[in-house]
Design a protein around this motif. Structure first.
Motif, PDB file in Angstrom:
ATOM      1  N   TYR A  49     -83.924 -67.491  69.654  1.00  0.00           N
ATOM      2  CA  TYR A  49     -82.807 -66.980  68.867  1.00  0.00           C
ATOM      3  C   TYR A  49     -81.522 -67.638  69.352  1.00  0.00           C
ATOM      4  O   TYR A  49     -81.440 -68.090  70.491  1.00  0.00           O
ATOM      5  CB  TYR A  49     -82.638 -65.474  69.081  1.00  0.00           C
ATOM      6  CG  TYR A  49     -83.714 -64.593  68.507  1.00  0.00           C
ATOM      7  CD1 TYR A  49     -84.980 -64.531  69.074  1.00  0.00           C
ATOM      8  CD2 TYR A  49     -83.445 -63.782  67.412  1.00  0.00           C
ATOM      9  CE1 TYR A  49     -85.959 -63.696  68.552  1.00  0.00           C
ATOM     10  CE2 TYR A  49     -84.417 -62.933  66.887  1.00  0.00           C
ATOM     11  CZ  TYR A  49     -85.667 -62.901  67.458  1.00  0.00           C
ATOM     12  OH  TYR A  49     -86.630 -62.069  66.948  1.00  0.00           O
ATOM     13  N   GLN A  51     -77.953 -66.366  70.316  1.00  0.00           N
ATOM     14  CA  GLN A  51     -77.246 -65.110  70.531  1.00  0.00           C
ATOM     15  C   GLN A  51     -75.781 -65.345  70.836  1.00  0.00           C
ATOM     16  O   GLN A  51     -75.261 -66.428  70.600  1.00  0.00           O
ATOM     17  CB  GLN A  51     -77.953 -64.323  71.631  1.00  0.00           C
ATOM     18  CG  GLN A  51     -79.245 -63.663  71.129  1.00  0.00           C
ATOM     19  CD  GLN A  51     -78.971 -62.666  70.024  1.00  0.00           C
ATOM     20  OE1 GLN A  51     -78.135 -61.793  70.147  1.00  0.00           O
ATOM     21  NE2 GLN A  51     -79.661 -62.827  68.896  1.00  0.00           N
ATOM     22  N   HIS A  87     -84.779 -60.099  81.160  1.00  0.00           N
ATOM     23  CA  HIS A  87     -84.597 -58.737  80.664  1.00  0.00           C
ATOM     24  C   HIS A  87     -85.912 -58.257  80.040  1.00  0.00           C
ATOM     25  O   HIS A  87     -86.375 -58.825  79.052  1.00  0.00           O
ATOM     26  CB  HIS A  87     -83.474 -58.750  79.616  1.00  0.00           C
ATOM     27  CG  HIS A  87     -83.174 -57.428  78.997  1.00  0.00           C
ATOM     28  ND1 HIS A  87     -82.511 -56.429  79.682  1.00  0.00           N
ATOM     29  CD2 HIS A  87     -83.431 -56.929  77.773  1.00  0.00           C
ATOM     30  CE1 HIS A  87     -82.383 -55.371  78.885  1.00  0.00           C
ATOM     31  NE2 HIS A  87     -82.930 -55.651  77.727  1.00  0.00           N
ATOM     32  N   THR A  89     -88.075 -55.807  77.830  1.00  0.00           N
ATOM     33  CA  THR A  89     -87.633 -55.088  76.639  1.00  0.00           C
ATOM     34  C   THR A  89     -88.562 -53.947  76.257  1.00  0.00           C
ATOM     35  O   THR A  89     -89.661 -53.816  76.784  1.00  0.00           O
ATOM     36  CB  THR A  89     -87.536 -56.034  75.420  1.00  0.00           C
ATOM     37  OG1 THR A  89     -88.852 -56.237  74.890  1.00  0.00           O
ATOM     38  CG2 THR A  89     -86.919 -57.364  75.795  1.00  0.00           C
ATOM     39  N   GLN A 209     -87.948 -47.470  63.384  1.00  0.00           N
ATOM     40  CA  GLN A 209     -86.612 -47.032  63.801  1.00  0.00           C
ATOM     41  C   GLN A 209     -85.589 -47.717  62.906  1.00  0.00           C
ATOM     42  O   GLN A 209     -85.605 -47.552  61.706  1.00  0.00           O
ATOM     43  CB  GLN A 209     -86.451 -47.295  65.285  1.00  0.00           C
ATOM     44  CG  GLN A 209     -87.632 -46.640  66.033  1.00  0.00           C
ATOM     45  CD  GLN A 209     -87.377 -46.418  67.492  1.00  0.00           C
ATOM     46  OE1 GLN A 209     -86.359 -45.847  67.857  1.00  0.00           O
ATOM     47  NE2 GLN A 209     -88.303 -46.858  68.325  1.00  0.00           N
ATOM     48  N   LYS A 254     -92.495 -48.735  56.196  1.00  0.00           N
ATOM     49  CA  LYS A 254     -92.119 -47.318  56.188  1.00  0.00           C
ATOM     50  C   LYS A 254     -91.512 -46.915  54.845  1.00  0.00           C
ATOM     51  O   LYS A 254     -91.720 -45.796  54.368  1.00  0.00           O
ATOM     52  CB  LYS A 254     -91.154 -47.005  57.337  1.00  0.00           C
ATOM     53  CG  LYS A 254     -89.832 -47.747  57.276  1.00  0.00           C
ATOM     54  CD  LYS A 254     -89.025 -47.609  58.574  1.00  0.00           C
ATOM     55  CE  LYS A 254     -87.818 -48.551  58.542  1.00  0.00           C
ATOM     56  NZ  LYS A 254     -87.142 -48.624  59.836  1.00  0.00           N
ATOM     57  N   ASN A 462     -79.750 -51.143  64.338  1.00  0.00           N
ATOM     58  CA  ASN A 462     -81.119 -51.670  64.400  1.00  0.00           C
ATOM     59  C   ASN A 462     -81.998 -50.902  65.378  1.00  0.00           C
ATOM     60  O   ASN A 462     -83.219 -50.984  65.320  1.00  0.00           O
ATOM     61  CB  ASN A 462     -81.109 -53.150  64.743  1.00  0.00           C
ATOM     62  CG  ASN A 462     -80.643 -53.972  63.561  1.00  0.00           C
ATOM     63  OD1 ASN A 462     -80.969 -53.659  62.424  1.00  0.00           O
ATOM     64  ND2 ASN A 462     -79.855 -54.985  63.828  1.00  0.00           N
ATOM     65  N   HIS A 466     -84.187 -47.622  70.880  1.00  0.00           N
ATOM     66  CA  HIS A 466     -84.971 -46.400  70.618  1.00  0.00           C
ATOM     67  C   HIS A 466     -84.139 -45.121  70.574  1.00  0.00           C
ATOM     68  O   HIS A 466     -84.649 -44.045  70.870  1.00  0.00           O
ATOM     69  CB  HIS A 466     -86.044 -46.208  71.704  1.00  0.00           C
ATOM     70  CG  HIS A 466     -87.240 -47.101  71.568  1.00  0.00           C
ATOM     71  ND1 HIS A 466     -88.472 -46.791  72.067  1.00  0.00           N
ATOM     72  CD2 HIS A 466     -87.379 -48.313  70.984  1.00  0.00           C
ATOM     73  CE1 HIS A 466     -89.332 -47.768  71.805  1.00  0.00           C
ATOM     74  NE2 HIS A 466     -88.683 -48.703  71.157  1.00  0.00           N
TER      75      HIS A 466
HETATM   76  C1  HEM Z   1     -81.499 -60.453  70.913  1.00  0.00           C
HETATM   77  C2  HEM Z   1     -81.396 -59.934  69.986  1.00  0.00           C
HETATM   78  C3  HEM Z   1     -82.116 -58.996  69.095  1.00  0.00           C
HETATM   79  C4  HEM Z   1     -82.056 -59.059  67.758  1.00  0.00           C
HETATM   80  C5  HEM Z   1     -81.354 -60.105  66.930  1.00  0.00           C
HETATM   81  C6  HEM Z   1     -82.802 -57.931  67.269  1.00  0.00           C
HETATM   82  C7  HEM Z   1     -82.922 -57.630  65.929  1.00  0.00           C
HETATM   83  C8  HEM Z   1     -83.486 -56.470  65.470  1.00  0.00           C
HETATM   84  C9  HEM Z   1     -83.392 -55.998  64.124  1.00  0.00           C
HETATM   85  C10 HEM Z   1     -82.668 -56.712  62.996  1.00  0.00           C
HETATM   86  C11 HEM Z   1     -84.068 -54.823  64.067  1.00  0.00           C
HETATM   87  C12 HEM Z   1     -84.216 -53.917  62.868  1.00  0.00           C
HETATM   88  C13 HEM Z   1     -85.410 -54.233  62.112  1.00  0.00           C
HETATM   89  C14 HEM Z   1     -85.611 -53.355  60.930  1.00  0.00           C
HETATM   90  O1  HEM Z   1     -85.146 -52.213  60.903  1.00  0.00           O
HETATM   91  O2  HEM Z   1     -86.293 -53.817  59.994  1.00  0.00           O
HETATM   92  C15 HEM Z   1     -84.610 -54.573  65.359  1.00  0.00           C
HETATM   93  C16 HEM Z   1     -85.404 -53.495  65.693  1.00  0.00           C
HETATM   94  C17 HEM Z   1     -85.973 -53.324  66.939  1.00  0.00           C
HETATM   95  N1  HEM Z   1     -85.885 -54.179  68.009  1.00  0.00           N
HETATM   96 FE1  HEM Z   1     -84.598 -55.713  68.157  1.00  0.00          FE
HETATM   97  N2  HEM Z   1     -83.320 -57.252  68.307  1.00  0.00           N
HETATM   98  C18 HEM Z   1     -82.933 -57.869  69.451  1.00  0.00           C
HETATM   99  C19 HEM Z   1     -83.249 -57.500  70.733  1.00  0.00           C
HETATM  100  C20 HEM Z   1     -84.170 -56.525  71.026  1.00  0.00           C
HETATM  101  C21 HEM Z   1     -84.459 -56.089  72.352  1.00  0.00           C
HETATM  102  C22 HEM Z   1     -83.801 -56.613  73.616  1.00  0.00           C
HETATM  103  C23 HEM Z   1     -85.422 -55.147  72.242  1.00  0.00           C
HETATM  104  C24 HEM Z   1     -86.035 -54.348  73.354  1.00  0.00           C
HETATM  105  C25 HEM Z   1     -85.278 -53.763  74.289  1.00  0.00           C
HETATM  106  C26 HEM Z   1     -85.737 -54.999  70.849  1.00  0.00           C
HETATM  107  C27 HEM Z   1     -86.672 -54.108  70.328  1.00  0.00           C
HETATM  108  C28 HEM Z   1     -86.596 -53.636  69.055  1.00  0.00           C
HETATM  109  C29 HEM Z   1     -87.197 -52.400  68.630  1.00  0.00           C
HETATM  110  C30 HEM Z   1     -88.071 -51.501  69.486  1.00  0.00           C
HETATM  111  C31 HEM Z   1     -86.793 -52.201  67.318  1.00  0.00           C
HETATM  112  C32 HEM Z   1     -87.053 -50.984  66.483  1.00  0.00           C
HETATM  113  C33 HEM Z   1     -88.409 -50.881  65.987  1.00  0.00           C
HETATM  114  C34 HEM Z   1     -88.490 -51.279  64.574  1.00  0.00           C
HETATM  115  O3  HEM Z   1     -88.691 -52.471  64.355  1.00  0.00           O
HETATM  116  O4  HEM Z   1     -88.380 -50.414  63.695  1.00  0.00           O
HETATM  117  N3  HEM Z   1     -84.947 -55.844  70.143  1.00  0.00           N
HETATM  118  N4  HEM Z   1     -84.244 -55.603  66.203  1.00  0.00           N
END
Ligand code: HEM
Ligand code: SF4
Lengths: 553, 97
Positions: A49, A51, A87, A89, A209, A254, A462, A466
């Motif tokens: 990515y 960032q 980091h 995650t 989420q 979902k 986003n 959690h």
């Molecule tokens: C570096 C940048 C990151 C970007 C650009 C990013 C982007 C996103 C986006 C756009 C979503 C929403 C997806 C949706 O609702 O359809 C999301 C959800 C999520 N991301 Fe990230 N994220 C990043 C970092 C992380 C990190 C560091 C973690 C873990 C600590 C993580 C874990 C998750 C989780 C658990 C979800 C929610 C579960 C789900 O997909 O419904 N992400 N992320």
């Protein structure tokens, strides 16, 4: 032998070819043959990515299992290509924050030497499959959930039909009554259980989420083992065809499950499944046995007369006793324990580990835990198989590297996404809030008295941190250039999952720390003896907490 | 119309950069060229488009700055953090520093 999936030649060839291919793509980008528009999807397919400050690489750690050797390579990568840290995650992966595009092919090459990669850590595909971080060790498990996670990983890796899904897709697997993998906030949650002595799966769909949080619905109580992949394939086919591609915010499964209703969605899956259930995706027992072979338990010693050295030591050392109480967990093998390694020192950055810490952990795992380390979705690590007689030595060794904070599951064991300090999508910072809260609530006696309390923080809607399933959830937003923080209460990621409710108007960065402290004070006053925070909240509802927060304001 | 500078990330290493009056892409926001009107801002973006073709940078965009002291400072927190790095020190750094 480490209980970890061993790559066969085909896996290895795939990963190496992918590195060579990406090296060529990076060369073509740097030489101008590819534009950014052409290159961006290619780099994302390899977990890279762009960032806030640099490129960020997300490395897959399938079901959170890492060997000591792999951890040493992660440490070496942190030193050579990053700034000496990484980091961990909530998706049981590791992210490196300061990566250079021009060095990424070399980095991926180093990773491939220990069978690691960044494939399918991004994009609208089936992402890294997560599992119970105590798999293969927990006293309460029915089976090793990684066996099924690995079967799903093999089926989903580069699956031609599912490489352009409407949106990303996350699957989690457990095989015990306790849900340690937050199944109900995944696109699909798979829970192994038994009926009449035969194994089968409860299949939950449509959790998530993000901006529209939802709890997954069970669409099958009991799916025979043989049918696991054909049934998942049927779900993915229905989603692939009917999931919304017109609106990114409504594209997750979902929304489809919600719009159709769980029963109607299930009917579509059953219809699709009827067509393919007797086809080639059937899971023969021999195949399960073949995969199971990779997850053989390590060569445990027969410890019928448990070594009680640790009990004696705990009697004279209260700090060790506390760590034993809080950071160890019952193992299925007599005489062994599971050790939780906290990556949440007071005032620290949740989930960050330095290269030296990674190396130290690799050494400790090699000496005391059959070379094995796990990454948890709560951003901690685990040494899954430690002899009880060695617990004191392990505690001391961890302590020397700042890895023995006795707070796993307690208030200072905070989940936090990188937030605006690193993430380009953030609306506010989350790490400094986590640091301020863990500092405010640092007192260990008070934390133990508070009991299990999950504080979870995201830096934008986003919800990577959690927050929706935090007992106390915090969402960082921005208004008129100011950071502010919305508070939710009553979320829970477990078997009885619930989404937190917004409790009232938002707080400033300073105010949110006070607010969290006030909630803990109110809970102490309101609880019945032994009642956990989430149970007290469910009994009392938001009213008394609202009153503490907003009365006389 | 606010005062603006143009920022991007370097293609090769991803680092945050700003366009300086010399035409170089530099790491220090304080040395960046400031546009005081729409025409000047347009010209910054134009030069950034050339730098994309030259494979120096990706994703250029204008950011609002205050330039009261003559040296531009980012208005928004996000851009302040891009300019000076994370506000939190990783574990091995002295937190007091
Ligand atoms: C570096 C940048 C990151 C970007 C650009 C990013 C982007 C996103 C986006 C756009 C979503 C929403 C997806 C949706 O609702 O359809 C999301 C959800 C999520 N991301 Fe990230 N994220 C990043 C970092 C992380 C990190 C560091 C973690 C873990 C600590 C993580 C874990 C998750 C989780 C658990 C979800 C929610 C579960 C789900 O997909 O419904 N992400 N992320
Ligand atoms: S929740 Fe938002 S700020 Fe935090 S990592 Fe995810 S996308 Fe970035």
């Amino acid at each position: 032998m480490v209980a970890i999936y061993h790559y066969d030649d085909a896996d290895r060839t795939l990963v190496r070819e992918r590195v060579a291919q990406f090296r060529d793509q990076v060369d073509r980008r740097l030489s101008g043959a590819l534009t950014e528009e052409e290159f961006r999807p290619l780099r994302l397919m390899n977990g890279l990515y762009l960032q806030l400050h640099a490129y960020m690489l997300r490395v897959a750690i399938p079901y959170g299992t890492v060997s000591a050797d792999q951890m040493r390579v992660l440490a070496a990568i942190a030193r050579r290509y990053d700034r000496d840290y990484g980091h961990f995650t909530t998706r049981q992966n590791i992210q490196f924050n300061w990566i250079k595009l021009e060095e990424t092919p070399d980095l991926l090459h180093d990773l491939a030497q220990v069978d690691m990669h960044a494939i399918q850590t991004s994009g609208n595909v089936i992402r890294n499959v997560t599992a119970d971080h105590y798999a293969g060790a927990a006293a309460d498990e029915l089976d090793d959930s990684r066996i099924y996670a690995e079967i799903i990983r093999q089926w989903s890796t580069l699956h031609p039909e599912f490489s352009f899904l409407p949106r990303k897709f996350k699957i989690a697997v457990t095989a015990s009554a306790t849900d340690r993998a937050a199944l109900k906030v995944h696109d699909i949650g798979v829970r192994l259980h038994e009926r009449d002595g035969a194994p089968g799966f409860e299949v939950m769909v449509g959790g998530g989420q993000g901006r529209t949080p939802m709890i997954a619905k069970t669409i099958r109580d009991f799916l025979p083992e043989h049918d696991l992949l054909s049934y998942l394939e049927a779900i993915l086919r229905v989603y692939n065809r009917q999931g919304r591609r017109d609106n990114k915010y409504k594209a997750r499964i979902k929304i489809l499950v919600h719009d159709l209703g769980a029963a109607a969605f299930a009917a579509k899956v059953e219809a699709e499944w009827a067509e393919i259930k007797d086809g080639p995706l059937g899971l023969p027992e021999a195949e399960v046995a073949r995969i199971r072979h990779h997850f053989q338990p390590p060569a445990f010693r027969d410890l019928d007369a448990p070594n009680s050295l640790h009990v004696a030591k705990a009697r004279i050392d209260p700090a060790f006793a506390r760590w034993l109480r809080i950071n160890t967990h019952a193992h299925k093998q007599p005489g062994y324990a599971i050790v939780d390694v906290s990556l949440k020192p007071v005032g620290g950055i949740p989930g960050d580990a330095t290269a030296d810490q990674m190396d130290a952990l690799a050494d400790i795992a090699a000496q005391y835990s059959f070379d094995e380390i796990r990454v948890t979705h709560t951003q901690n690590l685990v040494l899954p198989h430690v002899e009880e007689g060695a617990l004191h030595a392990v505690w001391q060794a961890l302590g020397r590297h700042g890895l023995a904070t006795p707070n796993v599951g307690l208030a200072s064991d905070i989940i936090s996404c990188p937030g605006m300090d690193y993430c380009s999508l953030a609306t506010a910072r989350s790490i400094p809030i986590a640091q301020a809260i863990s500092t405010r609530l640092a007192d260990l006696d008070a934390q133990e008295d508070l009991g299990v309390l999950g504080i979870k923080i995201s830096g934008c809607i986003n919800a990577c941190g959690h927050h929706h399933v935090g007992h106390i959830g915090i969402l960082g937003l921005e208004k008129n250039g100011q950071e502010y923080y919305q508070l939710t209460l009553g979320g829970d990621p477990g078997a009885d999952a619930s989404l937190g409710e917004v409790i009232g108007k938002s707080f400033s960065a300073g105010g949110i720390v006070d607010a969290v402290e006030k909630i803990t004070v109110a809970y102490r006053a309101l609880r019945t003896p032994g009642e956990a925070f989430i149970d007290a909240y469910r009994r009392l509802g938001p009213a008394p907490f609202k009153e503490t927060l907003y009365a006389a304001a | 119309m606010t005062t603006q500078v143009v920022s991007a990330n370097r293609l090769d290493n991803g680092r945050v950069v700003y366009l300086a009056p010399s035409g170089q892409w530099i790491g220090a926001l304080s040395e960046a060229e400031v546009a005081h009107d729409a025409t000047a801002a347009e010209s910054l973006l134009h030069r950034a488009a050339t730098a994309i073709i030259d494979r120096l940078i990706v994703g250029p965009y204008l950011i609002s700055v205050t330039a009261a002291t003559g040296r531009p400072q980012a208005e928004r927190l996000r851009e302040q953090i891009r300019a000076t790095g994370p506000t939190v020190a990783p574990a091995h750094h002295d937190r007091a520093a």
